[in-house]
Design a protein around this motif. Structure first.
Motif, PDB file in Angstrom:
ATOM      1  N   LEU A   1      -8.208  -3.471   0.408  1.00 56.51           N
ATOM      2  CA  LEU A   1      -8.417  -4.678   0.763  1.00 56.51           C
ATOM      3  C   LEU A   1      -9.805  -5.480   0.385  1.00 56.51           C
ATOM      4  O   LEU A   1      -9.904  -6.495   0.471  1.00 56.51           O
ATOM      5  N   ARG A   2     -10.775  -4.623   0.003  1.00 56.52           N
ATOM      6  CA  ARG A   2     -12.286  -4.999  -0.354  1.00 56.52           C
ATOM      7  C   ARG A   2     -12.453  -5.210  -1.860  1.00 56.52           C
ATOM      8  O   ARG A   2     -13.204  -6.026  -2.113  1.00 56.52           O
ATOM      9  N   TYR A   3     -11.719  -4.488  -2.745  1.00 57.43           N
ATOM     10  CA  TYR A   3     -11.781  -4.654  -3.978  1.00 57.43           C
ATOM     11  C   TYR A   3     -11.202  -5.877  -4.495  1.00 57.43           C
ATOM     12  O   TYR A   3     -10.176  -6.090  -4.502  1.00 57.43           O
ATOM     13  N   GLN A   4     -12.114  -6.588  -5.120  1.00 54.64           N
ATOM     14  CA  GLN A   4     -11.637  -8.421  -5.635  1.00 54.64           C
ATOM     15  C   GLN A   4     -10.845  -8.033  -6.862  1.00 54.64           C
ATOM     16  O   GLN A   4     -11.667  -7.733  -7.833  1.00 54.64           O
ATOM     17  N   VAL A   5      -9.677  -8.388  -6.996  1.00 49.67           N
ATOM     18  CA  VAL A   5      -9.142  -8.570  -7.985  1.00 49.67           C
ATOM     19  C   VAL A   5      -8.540 -10.159  -8.297  1.00 49.67           C
ATOM     20  O   VAL A   5      -7.975 -10.886  -7.409  1.00 49.67           O
TER      21      VAL A   5
ATOM     22  N   TYR B   1      -1.733   1.361  12.063  1.00 50.92           N
ATOM     23  CA  TYR B   1      -0.734   0.649  11.803  1.00 50.92           C
ATOM     24  C   TYR B   1      -0.639  -0.687  12.813  1.00 50.92           C
ATOM     25  O   TYR B   1      -1.630  -0.565  13.502  1.00 50.92           O
ATOM     26  N   GLY B   2       0.340  -1.403  12.479  1.00 50.31           N
ATOM     27  CA  GLY B   2       0.331  -2.452  13.550  1.00 50.31           C
ATOM     28  C   GLY B   2      -0.940  -3.305  13.696  1.00 50.31           C
ATOM     29  O   GLY B   2      -1.406  -3.701  12.734  1.00 50.31           O
ATOM     30  N   ALA B   3      -1.074  -3.437  14.847  1.00 49.46           N
ATOM     31  CA  ALA B   3      -2.227  -4.673  15.234  1.00 49.46           C
ATOM     32  C   ALA B   3      -3.663  -4.177  14.633  1.00 49.46           C
ATOM     33  O   ALA B   3      -4.280  -4.879  14.064  1.00 49.46           O
ATOM     34  N   GLU B   4      -3.875  -2.741  14.680  1.00 46.61           N
ATOM     35  CA  GLU B   4      -4.922  -2.199  14.219  1.00 46.61           C
ATOM     36  C   GLU B   4      -5.090  -2.333  12.352  1.00 46.61           C
ATOM     37  O   GLU B   4      -6.247  -2.853  12.060  1.00 46.61           O
ATOM     38  N   ALA B   5      -4.099  -2.106  12.040  1.00 47.34           N
ATOM     39  CA  ALA B   5      -4.046  -2.516  10.544  1.00 47.34           C
ATOM     40  C   ALA B   5      -4.153  -3.837   9.999  1.00 47.34           C
ATOM     41  O   ALA B   5      -4.823  -4.386   9.048  1.00 47.34           O
ATOM     42  N   ARG B   6      -3.566  -4.933  10.883  1.00 48.38           N
ATOM     43  CA  ARG B   6      -3.473  -6.247  10.641  1.00 48.38           C
ATOM     44  C   ARG B   6      -5.133  -6.654  10.957  1.00 48.38           C
ATOM     45  O   ARG B   6      -5.489  -7.507  10.272  1.00 48.38           O
ATOM     46  N   THR B   7      -5.648  -6.234  11.871  1.00 50.26           N
ATOM     47  CA  THR B   7      -7.006  -6.430  12.095  1.00 50.26           C
ATOM     48  C   THR B   7      -8.117  -6.185  10.959  1.00 50.26           C
ATOM     49  O   THR B   7      -8.752  -6.950  10.702  1.00 50.26           O
ATOM     50  N   LEU B   8      -7.674  -5.100  10.143  1.00 48.75           N
ATOM     51  CA  LEU B   8      -8.509  -4.588   9.039  1.00 48.75           C
ATOM     52  C   LEU B   8      -8.333  -5.604   7.849  1.00 48.75           C
ATOM     53  O   LEU B   8      -9.031  -5.842   7.313  1.00 48.75           O
ATOM     54  N   VAL B   9      -6.923  -6.147   7.631  1.00 53.39           N
ATOM     55  CA  VAL B   9      -6.590  -7.037   6.703  1.00 53.39           C
ATOM     56  C   VAL B   9      -7.178  -8.384   6.998  1.00 53.39           C
ATOM     57  O   VAL B   9      -7.859  -9.053   6.146  1.00 53.39           O
ATOM     58  N   THR B  10      -7.408  -8.704   8.244  1.00 51.03           N
ATOM     59  CA  THR B  10      -7.919  -9.908   8.701  1.00 51.03           C
ATOM     60  C   THR B  10      -9.505 -10.130   8.500  1.00 51.03           C
ATOM     61  O   THR B  10      -9.723 -10.810   7.951  1.00 51.03           O
ATOM     62  N   ALA B  11     -10.025  -8.877   8.861  1.00 53.56           N
ATOM     63  CA  ALA B  11     -11.504  -8.804   8.650  1.00 53.56           C
ATOM     64  C   ALA B  11     -11.691  -8.834   7.050  1.00 53.56           C
ATOM     65  O   ALA B  11     -12.941  -9.495   6.581  1.00 53.56           O
ATOM     66  N   ALA B  12     -10.847  -8.445   6.368  1.00 55.32           N
ATOM     67  CA  ALA B  12     -11.096  -8.470   4.698  1.00 55.32           C
ATOM     68  C   ALA B  12     -10.874 -10.002   4.367  1.00 55.32           C
ATOM     69  O   ALA B  12     -11.768 -10.328   3.411  1.00 55.32           O
ATOM     70  N   ILE B  13     -10.213 -10.587   4.741  1.00 59.86           N
ATOM     71  CA  ILE B  13      -9.883 -11.877   4.589  1.00 59.86           C
ATOM     72  C   ILE B  13     -11.185 -12.911   4.938  1.00 59.86           C
ATOM     73  O   ILE B  13     -11.703 -13.851   4.134  1.00 59.86           O
TER      74      ILE B  13
END
Length: 283
Positions: free
Chosen positions: A180-184, A267-279
């Motif tokens: 999620l953090r390696y910028q392509v 998974y679920g809400a916890e995984a979405r939080t990680l993606v949102t933080a990366a955004i």
């Protein structure tokens, strides 16, 4: 073959070597006699029979001709090519560009019922957006010096992703938070890709988990990217090649590794939080 050790590959090569040895023995020839008939150095027969030197198609045909067994050559050539396909260098797979490589994988994805995968550094191909795929595939093309057909390859990759919405396939993929953090591509490309991951998570056929940086007491270290197809076949991606594993013991090791990695996965809400933080980190 380079130094990657795989019993699947080695056993396949040894099977070809054993068949060639049987052909020679059936012809009643000693190794040096066959070498003389083929116009080779006498050590070449020994190297081939001991699976040290993989025979070319021409070598197999000459071998069979020298033993009066021309009729066996086509079958042994086919077996040899199957062994070669277990370790395929990217430069060979990509010699005509990247589009054909993307298209060649479609039948495997279409017939696979359960696809499990793990990615430590890139978003899995099935989940990529066109912009992310274009940035990635163009850099791959530059690195390997292959013909630049990025636009066509991206279209093929997007077409392959239709399996996410068709049939009764199931996809269970794990990615490290680092993915999620390696910028392509540029920040806009990366933000779009991460937003797409949030959408993918809601697909009925998809289970997408994130292994957090903060996962404590990792029971499994970070591995190379791999995909498991119906517990029958594993593709491992190296810098130089794709390795195909079919030996039950090797496939079982990757299934076990996947299971150990899953134990650390959010998974679920916890995984979405990680993606949102990366955004948010891109802003």
């Amino acid at each position: 073959m380079p130094s990657y050790q795989s019993s699947s590959v080695e056993n396949a090569r040894k099977a070809v070597a054993a068949r060639l040895r049987e052909v020679r023995l059936d012809a009643g020839l000693k190794g040096h006699e066959l070498a003389a008939r083929c116009g080779w150095h006498k050590s070449k027969v020994s190297r081939i029979e001991n699976a040290i030197t993989p025979p070319s198609d021409a070598d197999i045909r000459d071998w069979c001709a020298g033993c009066g067994a021309d009729d066996q050559a086509p079958d042994i050539v086919a077996t040899s090519r199957t062994a070669d396909s277990m370790y395929l260098e990217w430069k060979r797979l990509q010699r005509t560009g990247l589009r054909r490589l993307q298209e060649s994988r479609v039948p495997l994805y279409e017939r696979t019922k359960l696809h499990r995968g793990y990615a430590s550094h890139l978003v899995p191909g099935l989940f990529q957006t066109p912009a992310y795929a274009a940035a990635l595939l163009s850099s791959i093309s530059r690195f390997h010096g292959t013909p630049n057909d990025t636009a066509e390859a991206v279209d093929a990759r997007m077409s392959r992703a239709r399996v996410l919405h068709e049939g009764t396939h199931r996809f269970a993929l794990l990615v490290e938070e680092a993915v999620l953090r390696y910028q392509v591509g540029d920040p806009e490309t990366m933000a779009g890709q991460l937003g797409h991951l949030l959408s993918v998570m809601s697909l009925p056929a998809v289970s997408l988990g994130i292994i957090p940086f903060a996962a404590r007491e990792r029971g499994m270290w970070t591995l190379e990217t791999f995909d498991i197809f119906d517990d029958q076949r594993v593709h491992v991606e190296l810098l130089t090649a794709q390795v195909t594993l079919t030996a039950p013991g090797e496939v079982g090791m990757y299934v076990k590794a996947w299971g150990d990695l899953q134990k650390m996965t959010a998974y679920g809400a916890e995984a979405r939080t990680l993606v949102t933080a990366a955004i948010d980190a891109l802003r």
